[in-house]
Each structure stands twice: as structure tokens, then as C-alpha cells.
Design a protein around this motif. Structure first.
Motif, PDB file in Angstrom:
ATOM      1  N   ARG A  15     -29.684 -37.522 -69.641  1.00  0.00           N
ATOM      2  CA  ARG A  15     -30.861 -36.694 -69.374  1.00  0.00           C
ATOM      3  C   ARG A  15     -32.166 -37.490 -69.503  1.00  0.00           C
ATOM      4  NH1 ARG A  15     -34.480 -33.470 -72.035  1.00  0.00           N
ATOM      5  NH2 ARG A  15     -33.610 -34.015 -74.047  1.00  0.00           N
ATOM      6  N   GLU A  16     -32.290 -38.289 -70.558  1.00  0.00           N
ATOM      7  CA  GLU A  16     -33.494 -39.090 -70.776  1.00  0.00           C
ATOM      8  C   GLU A  16     -33.698 -40.095 -69.640  1.00  0.00           C
ATOM      9  OE1 GLU A  16     -35.829 -39.116 -73.412  1.00  0.00           O
ATOM     10  OE2 GLU A  16     -34.945 -37.167 -73.827  1.00  0.00           O
ATOM     11  N   GLU A  17     -32.634 -40.746 -69.234  1.00  0.00           N
ATOM     12  CA  GLU A  17     -32.716 -41.730 -68.151  1.00  0.00           C
ATOM     13  C   GLU A  17     -33.099 -41.057 -66.830  1.00  0.00           C
ATOM     14  OE1 GLU A  17     -29.464 -45.040 -69.636  1.00  0.00           O
ATOM     15  OE2 GLU A  17     -28.764 -43.230 -68.616  1.00  0.00           O
ATOM     16  N   ARG A  18     -32.506 -39.880 -66.572  1.00  0.00           N
ATOM     17  CA  ARG A  18     -32.849 -39.134 -65.355  1.00  0.00           C
ATOM     18  C   ARG A  18     -34.334 -38.769 -65.362  1.00  0.00           C
ATOM     19  NH1 ARG A  18     -28.130 -36.355 -66.358  1.00  0.00           N
ATOM     20  NH2 ARG A  18     -29.275 -34.535 -67.059  1.00  0.00           N
ATOM     21  N   ASP A  19     -34.818 -38.276 -66.514  1.00  0.00           N
ATOM     22  CA  ASP A  19     -36.237 -37.907 -66.619  1.00  0.00           C
ATOM     23  C   ASP A  19     -37.135 -39.109 -66.344  1.00  0.00           C
ATOM     24  OD1 ASP A  19     -35.431 -35.362 -67.273  1.00  0.00           O
ATOM     25  OD2 ASP A  19     -35.891 -35.547 -69.419  1.00  0.00           O
ATOM     26  N   GLY A  20     -36.780 -40.256 -66.911  1.00  0.00           N
ATOM     27  CA  GLY A  20     -37.563 -41.466 -66.689  1.00  0.00           C
ATOM     28  C   GLY A  20     -37.559 -41.885 -65.229  1.00  0.00           C
ATOM     29  N   TRP A  21     -36.380 -41.844 -64.587  1.00  0.00           N
ATOM     30  CA  TRP A  21     -36.269 -42.256 -63.193  1.00  0.00           C
ATOM     31  C   TRP A  21     -37.104 -41.342 -62.295  1.00  0.00           C
ATOM     32  CZ3 TRP A  21     -34.998 -41.133 -58.207  1.00  0.00           C
ATOM     33  CH2 TRP A  21     -34.723 -42.218 -57.370  1.00  0.00           C
ATOM     34  N   ILE A  22     -36.973 -40.033 -62.500  1.00  0.00           N
ATOM     35  CA  ILE A  22     -37.718 -39.068 -61.678  1.00  0.00           C
ATOM     36  C   ILE A  22     -39.224 -39.252 -61.872  1.00  0.00           C
ATOM     37  CG2 ILE A  22     -38.267 -36.601 -61.465  1.00  0.00           C
ATOM     38  CD1 ILE A  22     -35.758 -37.242 -59.970  1.00  0.00           C
ATOM     39  N   GLU A  23     -39.670 -39.408 -63.121  1.00  0.00           N
ATOM     40  CA  GLU A  23     -41.098 -39.599 -63.381  1.00  0.00           C
ATOM     41  C   GLU A  23     -41.600 -40.868 -62.692  1.00  0.00           C
ATOM     42  OE1 GLU A  23     -44.096 -40.124 -67.169  1.00  0.00           O
ATOM     43  OE2 GLU A  23     -42.184 -39.118 -67.485  1.00  0.00           O
ATOM     44  N   GLY A  24     -40.840 -41.943 -62.799  1.00  0.00           N
ATOM     45  CA  GLY A  24     -41.220 -43.187 -62.138  1.00  0.00           C
ATOM     46  C   GLY A  24     -41.217 -43.059 -60.627  1.00  0.00           C
ATOM     47  N   CYS A  25     -40.223 -42.400 -60.100  1.00  0.00           N
ATOM     48  CA  CYS A  25     -40.119 -42.216 -58.653  1.00  0.00           C
ATOM     49  C   CYS A  25     -41.311 -41.423 -58.121  1.00  0.00           C
ATOM     50  CB  CYS A  25     -38.803 -41.522 -58.312  1.00  0.00           C
ATOM     51  SG  CYS A  25     -38.452 -41.447 -56.536  1.00  0.00           S
ATOM     52  N   HIS A  26     -41.687 -40.353 -58.797  1.00  0.00           N
ATOM     53  CA  HIS A  26     -42.832 -39.553 -58.356  1.00  0.00           C
ATOM     54  C   HIS A  26     -44.117 -40.368 -58.405  1.00  0.00           C
ATOM     55  CE1 HIS A  26     -40.866 -35.352 -59.156  1.00  0.00           C
ATOM     56  NE2 HIS A  26     -40.239 -36.056 -58.238  1.00  0.00           N
ATOM     57  N   ALA A  27     -44.297 -41.180 -59.459  1.00  0.00           N
ATOM     58  CA  ALA A  27     -45.491 -42.030 -59.549  1.00  0.00           C
ATOM     59  C   ALA A  27     -45.493 -43.054 -58.419  1.00  0.00           C
ATOM     60  CB  ALA A  27     -45.546 -42.729 -60.907  1.00  0.00           C
ATOM     61  N   GLY A  28     -44.351 -43.651 -58.144  1.00  0.00           N
ATOM     62  CA  GLY A  28     -44.255 -44.632 -57.067  1.00  0.00           C
ATOM     63  C   GLY A  28     -44.488 -44.024 -55.705  1.00  0.00           C
TER      64      GLY A  28
END
Length: 126
Positions: free
Chosen positions: A96-109
Motif C-alpha cells: 500500500r505504501e509503495e502504491r501510494d508513493g508511485w501514484i503520488e510521483g506519477c501525478h506530479a510527473g
């Protein structure tokens, strides 16, 4: 048996807590680079004559301000499309933590936003 099980569980929880933050940061940057690469490819397709100017010269924040002026071409990936693409491209096997990080990074990118280096540290690719 019970006395042995409790310390083992506590040790496992401690290891999990120690390893989740670096993993989340790693996934954030992985997602950020995917999003940024996708958004820049979109920008090149949409306004090829502006693409060179918008992708050279350093700071992502400056690029975003210059390339999305009112009345000018908007080279950012459309938000609704970007969010769908981030969700569709989410890597398998993340907690869950890794998914949250990936999604947050993807949206910023995808938005060509300034990455969150305060929370996630500096970009390991640079």
C-alpha cells in the motif's frame, strides 16, 4: 512457544517499518519519471514547435510556467487522462505504501510539477 512468538512478531514489524520508507521513496521517483516521460511525449506530439523550448533550460517549474501561459499552448498532460494512465500503469506487487508513493510521483510527473524532494529526498537519477 508464546513467549518466542511475540518477540519474533515485534522484530518483523520493526523490519517492515524500517524498509517501507525507502521503498516508498523509490516508488515515488519511479512513478515520477514515468509520468514526466509520458507528459513530455504528449507535449512533443501536441506542440512540436514549442517542445524544444519547453524542455531545455533546467527547472521543471520554469518550464511549466513558460509553456502553459494563458493563451499559449498547454503542453501538460490532461489531468483526467494522466490520472487514468497512472492508475493503469501502476506496477504489480507493490504494498500500500509503495502504491501510494508511485501514484503520488506519477501525478506530479504527469503535471510536470516540481517533485516533492522534501518528503522523498533528491532524485536518484540526477
Amino acid at each position: 512457544m508464546r513467549r518466542t512468538l511475540i518477540p519474533v512478531l515485534l522484530a518483523a514489524l520493526t523490519l517492515t517499518a524500517c524498509s517501507s520508507e525507502p521503498d516508498k521513496a523509490e516508488q515515488y521517483w519511479h512513478g515520477y519519471h514515468f509520468g514526466e516521460k509520458t507528459a513530455l511525449a504528449y507535449a512533443k506530439r501536441v506542440v512540436d514547435d514549442t517542445f524544444e523550448y519547453c524542455t531545455t533550460g533546467g527547472e521543471v517549474a520554469a518550464r511549466q510556467d513558460v509553456c502553459t501561459q494563458p493563451g499559449g499552448p498547454d503542453t501538460r498532460y490532461p489531468t483526467h487522462v494522466g490520472q487514468k494512465d497512472c492508475a493503469d500503469e501502476l506496477p504489480d506487487g507493490l504494498d500500500r505504501e509503495e502504491r501510494d508513493g508511485w501514484i503520488e510521483g506519477c501525478h506530479a510527473g504527469m503535471g510536470l510539477d516540481v517533485p516533492d524532494t522534501v518528503t522523498y529526498g533528491s532524485d536518484p537519477a540526477k
